[in-house]
Motif scaffolding. Structure first.
Motif, PDB file in Angstrom:
ATOM      1  N   ARG A  15      38.437  45.186  47.105  1.00 47.15           N
ATOM      2  CA  ARG A  15      37.828  46.399  46.568  1.00 47.15           C
ATOM      3  C   ARG A  15      36.738  46.011  45.568  1.00 47.15           C
ATOM      4  O   ARG A  15      36.875  45.017  44.852  1.00 47.15           O
ATOM      5  CB  ARG A  15      38.878  47.291  45.909  1.00 47.15           C
ATOM      6  CG  ARG A  15      39.879  47.830  46.935  1.00 47.15           C
ATOM      7  CD  ARG A  15      40.859  48.814  46.352  1.00 47.15           C
ATOM      8  NE  ARG A  15      41.702  49.385  47.411  1.00 47.15           N
ATOM      9  CZ  ARG A  15      42.663  50.265  47.210  1.00 47.15           C
ATOM     10  NH1 ARG A  15      42.922  50.705  45.988  1.00 47.15           N
ATOM     11  NH2 ARG A  15      43.382  50.734  48.217  1.00 47.15           N
ATOM     12  N   SER A  16      35.725  46.811  45.496  1.00 48.47           N
ATOM     13  CA  SER A  16      34.560  46.485  44.678  1.00 48.47           C
ATOM     14  C   SER A  16      34.865  46.674  43.191  1.00 48.47           C
ATOM     15  O   SER A  16      35.795  47.401  42.826  1.00 48.47           O
ATOM     16  CB  SER A  16      33.381  47.373  45.060  1.00 48.47           C
ATOM     17  OG  SER A  16      33.603  48.707  44.617  1.00 48.47           O
ATOM     18  N   PHE A  19      35.545  50.168  41.794  1.00 48.69           N
ATOM     19  CA  PHE A  19      36.825  50.843  42.011  1.00 48.69           C
ATOM     20  C   PHE A  19      37.595  50.998  40.702  1.00 48.69           C
ATOM     21  O   PHE A  19      38.335  51.975  40.515  1.00 48.69           O
ATOM     22  CB  PHE A  19      37.672  50.057  43.016  1.00 48.69           C
ATOM     23  CG  PHE A  19      39.067  50.594  43.175  1.00 48.69           C
ATOM     24  CD1 PHE A  19      39.319  51.722  43.925  1.00 48.69           C
ATOM     25  CD2 PHE A  19      40.138  49.977  42.537  1.00 48.69           C
ATOM     26  CE1 PHE A  19      40.602  52.232  44.055  1.00 48.69           C
ATOM     27  CE2 PHE A  19      41.427  50.468  42.661  1.00 48.69           C
ATOM     28  CZ  PHE A  19      41.661  51.597  43.426  1.00 48.69           C
ATOM     29  N   THR A  22      37.864  54.299  38.805  1.00 46.93           N
ATOM     30  CA  THR A  22      38.605  55.414  39.383  1.00 46.93           C
ATOM     31  C   THR A  22      40.052  55.465  38.892  1.00 46.93           C
ATOM     32  O   THR A  22      40.738  56.466  39.110  1.00 46.93           O
ATOM     33  CB  THR A  22      38.617  55.334  40.925  1.00 46.93           C
ATOM     34  OG1 THR A  22      39.419  54.213  41.351  1.00 46.93           O
ATOM     35  CG2 THR A  22      37.208  55.171  41.475  1.00 46.93           C
ATOM     36  N   TRP A 193      45.878  44.613  47.542  1.00 46.39           N
ATOM     37  CA  TRP A 193      44.441  44.469  47.657  1.00 46.39           C
ATOM     38  C   TRP A 193      43.947  43.557  46.549  1.00 46.39           C
ATOM     39  O   TRP A 193      44.660  43.289  45.573  1.00 46.39           O
ATOM     40  CB  TRP A 193      43.726  45.824  47.596  1.00 46.39           C
ATOM     41  CG  TRP A 193      44.282  46.811  46.613  1.00 46.39           C
ATOM     42  CD1 TRP A 193      45.283  47.716  46.842  1.00 46.39           C
ATOM     43  CD2 TRP A 193      43.907  46.985  45.232  1.00 46.39           C
ATOM     44  NE1 TRP A 193      45.538  48.438  45.705  1.00 46.39           N
ATOM     45  CE2 TRP A 193      44.715  48.024  44.711  1.00 46.39           C
ATOM     46  CE3 TRP A 193      42.976  46.386  44.405  1.00 46.39           C
ATOM     47  CZ2 TRP A 193      44.617  48.455  43.374  1.00 46.39           C
ATOM     48  CZ3 TRP A 193      42.868  46.806  43.090  1.00 46.39           C
ATOM     49  CH2 TRP A 193      43.673  47.836  42.591  1.00 46.39           C
ATOM     50  N   LEU A 195      40.857  42.851  43.816  1.00 52.40           N
ATOM     51  CA  LEU A 195      39.750  43.470  43.100  1.00 52.40           C
ATOM     52  C   LEU A 195      38.703  42.398  42.810  1.00 52.40           C
ATOM     53  O   LEU A 195      39.026  41.336  42.256  1.00 52.40           O
ATOM     54  CB  LEU A 195      40.238  44.087  41.791  1.00 52.40           C
ATOM     55  CG  LEU A 195      39.163  44.758  40.922  1.00 52.40           C
ATOM     56  CD1 LEU A 195      38.592  45.992  41.620  1.00 52.40           C
ATOM     57  CD2 LEU A 195      39.736  45.134  39.552  1.00 52.40           C
ATOM     58  N   ASP A 196      37.462  42.678  43.171  1.00 54.38           N
ATOM     59  CA  ASP A 196      36.352  41.771  42.878  1.00 54.38           C
ATOM     60  C   ASP A 196      36.000  41.894  41.391  1.00 54.38           C
ATOM     61  O   ASP A 196      35.548  42.948  40.943  1.00 54.38           O
ATOM     62  CB  ASP A 196      35.152  42.135  43.753  1.00 54.38           C
ATOM     63  CG  ASP A 196      33.946  41.226  43.528  1.00 54.38           C
ATOM     64  OD1 ASP A 196      34.003  40.336  42.654  1.00 54.38           O
ATOM     65  OD2 ASP A 196      32.939  41.421  44.225  1.00 54.38           O
ATOM     66  N   TYR A 241      38.682  37.117  42.023  1.00 56.16           N
ATOM     67  CA  TYR A 241      39.491  38.230  42.501  1.00 56.16           C
ATOM     68  C   TYR A 241      40.802  38.292  41.731  1.00 56.16           C
ATOM     69  O   TYR A 241      41.322  37.267  41.287  1.00 56.16           O
ATOM     70  CB  TYR A 241      39.824  38.070  43.996  1.00 56.16           C
ATOM     71  CG  TYR A 241      38.627  37.995  44.888  1.00 56.16           C
ATOM     72  CD1 TYR A 241      37.910  39.138  45.224  1.00 56.16           C
ATOM     73  CD2 TYR A 241      38.214  36.766  45.393  1.00 56.16           C
ATOM     74  CE1 TYR A 241      36.794  39.067  46.040  1.00 56.16           C
ATOM     75  CE2 TYR A 241      37.086  36.678  46.212  1.00 56.16           C
ATOM     76  CZ  TYR A 241      36.382  37.836  46.536  1.00 56.16           C
ATOM     77  OH  TYR A 241      35.287  37.766  47.339  1.00 56.16           O
TER      78      TYR A 241
END
Length: 249
Positions: A15-16, A19, A22, A193, A195-196, A241
């Motif tokens: 995920r960018s 994200f 949010t 997931w 996260l970047d 990440y």
């Protein structure tokens, strides 16, 4: 035993950085000082950049990393490690005034089915109800350290009493190196997931470096058997990440 396959942390979808915003107002709950920087320092920095409020709850007193030190007796170790945590949070853009401490015994964080653990879960519940965060970060439930597992239990006990529980994301610390196959998250129980965190990776590294007592050579230099993070362990947290897990609905 799980019938499904363990998740491969390095193969999870990405995920960018955007994200992070949010997730809204967020509380990170950490068993020890340094877990916040290792497990989710990048996310905390991204939240701060997005002007989302971030609180930190420190569960243990952090005193058992160097239990034989004479120069730093328990009260001094606790003060040192809490100061390091405050410095790390500042590096990540999180105000140290948003730090809460439960002061439970390092290495013996109680589970929620004990009187001390029940009291801590109630304290945590009251705090979470008061601030009304939308996201909670806590260690992966089977992260292979007893304090991490107990912290996960306390968080779940605290959330169970909230009428509208916030989103719960679990981060990884010791499962990178010490997890047995049954410790790892499996596909039937969790989705994961990555996260970047590339834009804030340097800040995360500075936050980790703020924990000087946990890095070789430690500033607590009179306990040769004391704990320091190995180079191999630190390499996992130099990646661009971070891994997050959510219970499968």
């Amino acid at each position: 035993m799980h019938k499904s396959e363990p998740l491969d942390f390095n193969a999870l979808p990405v995920r960018s950085p955007e994200f992070a915003a949010t997730l809204g107002p967020t509380v990170v709950i950490v068993p020890h000082p340094d877990d916040e920087s290792l497990g989710c320092g990048g996310l905390l920095a991204l939240l701060a950049q997005a002007a989302q409020p971030v609180w930190c709850v420190l569960v243990s007193d952090g005193t058992m990393s160097h239990p034989n030190s004479v120069k730093f007796p328990p009260a001094a170790r606790q003060a040192l490690r809490e100061t390091e945590l405050q410095d790390a949070l500042q590096e990540l853009g999180v105000g140290s005034h948003l730090l809460q401490t439960l002061n439970l015994p390092d290495g013996a964080v109680p589970t929620s089915d004990t009187p001390a653990g029940s009291a801590a879960a109630k304290q945590l519940h009251n705090f979470l109800r008061q601030i009304g965060a939308t996201t909670i970060l806590c260690p992966w439930r089977r992260d292979p350290h007893p304090d991490h597992r107990a912290t996960s239990e306390l968080v779940r006990a605290a959330l169970a009493q909230l009428p509208q529980p916030p989103r719960l994301l679990e981060y990884v610390v010791w499962a990178w190196e010490r997890a047995s196959p049954t410790d790892l998250p499996h596909t039937d129980e969790a989705v994961g997931w990555r996260l970047d965190v590339t834009p804030v990776l340097a800040r995360k590294q500075r936050a980790i470096a703020a924990h000087r007592s946990q890095l070789a050579p430690s500033i607590i230099d009179d306990d040769p058997a004391g704990f320091v993070l190995s180079a191999g362990m630190l390499a996992h947290f130099a990646q661009p990440y971070e891994v997050y897990l959510e219970a499968k609905m």
